[in-house]
Design a protein around this motif. Structure first.
Motif, mmCIF file in Angstrom:
data_model
loop_
_atom_site.group_PDB
_atom_site.id
_atom_site.type_symbol
_atom_site.label_atom_id
_atom_site.label_comp_id
_atom_site.label_asym_id
_atom_site.label_seq_id
_atom_site.Cartn_x
_atom_site.Cartn_y
_atom_site.Cartn_z
ATOM 1 N N GLN A 7 99.628 -24.248 -9.162
ATOM 2 C CA GLN A 7 100.422 -23.495 -8.190
ATOM 3 C C GLN A 7 99.568 -22.526 -7.357
ATOM 4 O O GLN A 7 100.025 -21.438 -6.982
ATOM 5 C CB GLN A 7 101.535 -22.723 -8.909
ATOM 6 C CG GLN A 7 102.545 -23.601 -9.640
ATOM 7 C CD GLN A 7 103.468 -24.348 -8.675
ATOM 8 O OE1 GLN A 7 104.164 -23.740 -7.887
ATOM 9 N NE2 GLN A 7 103.448 -25.676 -8.746
ATOM 10 N N LEU A 8 98.360 -22.901 -7.062
ATOM 11 C CA LEU A 8 97.455 -22.030 -6.316
ATOM 12 C C LEU A 8 97.970 -21.871 -4.883
ATOM 13 O O LEU A 8 98.247 -22.865 -4.203
ATOM 14 C CB LEU A 8 96.048 -22.617 -6.315
ATOM 15 C CG LEU A 8 94.899 -21.652 -6.003
ATOM 16 C CD1 LEU A 8 94.772 -20.614 -7.121
ATOM 17 C CD2 LEU A 8 93.586 -22.413 -5.851
ATOM 18 N N THR A 9 98.075 -20.630 -4.431
ATOM 19 C CA THR A 9 98.673 -20.336 -3.125
ATOM 20 C C THR A 9 97.865 -19.270 -2.398
ATOM 21 O O THR A 9 97.455 -18.269 -2.994
ATOM 22 C CB THR A 9 100.127 -19.847 -3.293
ATOM 23 O OG1 THR A 9 100.898 -20.863 -3.949
ATOM 24 C CG2 THR A 9 100.760 -19.529 -1.955
ATOM 25 N N LYS A 10 97.630 -19.507 -1.095
ATOM 26 C CA LYS A 10 96.968 -18.521 -0.252
ATOM 27 C C LYS A 10 97.544 -18.593 1.150
ATOM 28 O O LYS A 10 97.569 -19.661 1.781
ATOM 29 C CB LYS A 10 95.453 -18.771 -0.198
ATOM 30 C CG LYS A 10 94.707 -17.778 0.675
ATOM 31 C CD LYS A 10 94.824 -16.354 0.145
ATOM 32 C CE LYS A 10 94.127 -15.346 1.049
ATOM 33 N NZ LYS A 10 94.257 -13.957 0.526
ATOM 34 N N SER A 11 98.020 -17.441 1.638
ATOM 35 C CA SER A 11 98.588 -17.352 2.986
ATOM 36 C C SER A 11 97.747 -16.438 3.858
ATOM 37 O O SER A 11 97.157 -15.456 3.374
ATOM 38 C CB SER A 11 100.022 -16.825 2.927
ATOM 39 O OG SER A 11 100.859 -17.712 2.211
ATOM 40 N N PHE A 12 97.712 -16.746 5.129
ATOM 41 C CA PHE A 12 97.102 -15.884 6.130
ATOM 42 C C PHE A 12 98.186 -15.594 7.167
ATOM 43 O O PHE A 12 98.563 -16.481 7.934
ATOM 44 C CB PHE A 12 95.893 -16.557 6.780
ATOM 45 C CG PHE A 12 94.772 -16.852 5.829
ATOM 46 C CD1 PHE A 12 93.900 -15.849 5.432
ATOM 47 C CD2 PHE A 12 94.595 -18.124 5.308
ATOM 48 C CE1 PHE A 12 92.863 -16.108 4.544
ATOM 49 C CE2 PHE A 12 93.570 -18.405 4.436
ATOM 50 C CZ PHE A 12 92.702 -17.391 4.046
ATOM 51 N N GLY A 13 98.708 -14.368 7.140
ATOM 52 C CA GLY A 13 99.847 -14.065 7.976
ATOM 53 C C GLY A 13 101.033 -14.883 7.501
ATOM 54 O O GLY A 13 101.372 -14.915 6.329
ATOM 55 N N GLY A 14 101.654 -15.610 8.407
ATOM 56 C CA GLY A 14 102.796 -16.434 8.028
ATOM 57 C C GLY A 14 102.434 -17.871 7.717
ATOM 58 O O GLY A 14 103.317 -18.703 7.515
ATOM 59 N N SER A 56 98.684 -16.208 -5.426
ATOM 60 C CA SER A 56 99.305 -16.522 -6.713
ATOM 61 C C SER A 56 98.726 -17.818 -7.242
ATOM 62 O O SER A 56 97.984 -18.515 -6.549
ATOM 63 C CB SER A 56 100.829 -16.625 -6.583
ATOM 64 O OG SER A 56 101.174 -17.656 -5.674
ATOM 65 N N GLY A 57 99.080 -18.140 -8.478
ATOM 66 C CA GLY A 57 98.571 -19.343 -9.102
ATOM 67 C C GLY A 57 97.301 -19.084 -9.881
ATOM 68 O O GLY A 57 96.784 -17.960 -9.913
ATOM 69 N N THR A 58 96.787 -20.121 -10.530
ATOM 70 C CA THR A 58 95.615 -19.965 -11.396
ATOM 71 C C THR A 58 94.613 -21.097 -11.177
ATOM 72 O O THR A 58 94.962 -22.196 -10.754
ATOM 73 C CB THR A 58 96.011 -19.969 -12.886
ATOM 74 O OG1 THR A 58 96.690 -21.196 -13.191
ATOM 75 C CG2 THR A 58 96.898 -18.793 -13.223
#
Length: 242
Positions: A7-14, A56-58
């Protein structure tokens, strides 16, 4: 042990560059990570190697959670990587670039003659292995782009990583040097190193890889052998535009 994300998650702005990506790479194999431009492959690499922190996520490596581990400690844990744009020191010689790559963490270590001799011998050996030993005393900025890619790979190998992550090793490389890079990956993999390769050159991907992961919009949409992925309808639609 394999490298895994959950569940690895990365956002930049929206924009979610990596969107709840759960991936398992096969140890001892050549794994490819492919997908359209903007599908999140390099950001995924950056999250895994500690260059950016995921939201989030690992990420687990050899059974250990390395999600929040600094990049230099991840490197020491056995994961080496190259970059989409070569990261070298242009005004240093090729040999000096490799010596900088394994600089001792303290002044005392840098002054130990035995360490200096060992590092120098290893650096010369690796320049020979990648085929640019004749350029040892040339400034890195005077090397062709393909030769710089080989130099960067030699720098990664200086730390003797178990897992090597390559970001577009074929980009901007002429066919002769591309063949050399492919041969090196095969040789190093035969010696037991795991590879995870981001690449757009599909001929190279299909000829090198044992296991392929396809990204689209920040998450995996298909995994399998090159033949399985090539025939997957979701891949044809997202990646090949069929």
């Amino acid at each position: 042990m394999s490298l895994q994300t959950h569940q690895l998650t990365k956002s930049f702005g929206g924009v979610r560059a990596v969107d709840a990506a759960t991936v398992t790479f096969q140890p001892g194999k050549v794994n490819a990570l492919i997908g359209p431009n903007g599908s999140g492959k390099t950001t995924f690499f950056n999250c895994v190697t500690g260059m950016v922190k995921p939201d989030s996520g690992t990420t687990r490596y050899r059974g250990r959670d390395i999600t929040r581990t600094p990049a230099h400690r991840i490197a020491r844990a056995g994961i080496g990587r190259s970059f989409q744009l070569c990261r070298i020191f242009p005004r240093l010689t090729a040999l000096e670039n490799l010596l900088v790559a394994v600089r001792a963490p303290n002044l005392l270590g840098q002054l130990v003659p035995a360490r200096q001799r060992t590092d120098l011998a290893r650096a010369r050996s690796l320049l020979e292995r990648v085929g640019i030993e004749h350029l040892a005393d040339a400034q890195a900025r005077d090397l062709s782009y393909g030769q710089q890619k080989l130099l960067e790979l030699a720098g990664v190998l200086m730390a003797d990583p178990e897992t090597i992550m390559l970001d577009e090793p074929a980009g901007g490389v002429n066919p002769a040097l591309l063949e050399r890079i492919g041969a090196l990956v095969r040789e190093l993999n035969a010696e037991g190193r795991t590879f995870i390769v981001v690449e757009h050159n599909m001929d190279l991907v299909m000829s090198l890889s044992d296991h392929v992961v396809v990204f689209d919009r920040g998450r995996p949409i298909a995994t399998g052998t090159p033949d399985e992925v090539r025939a997957d309808p979701a891949v044809l639609e997202a990646y090949l535009g069929v």
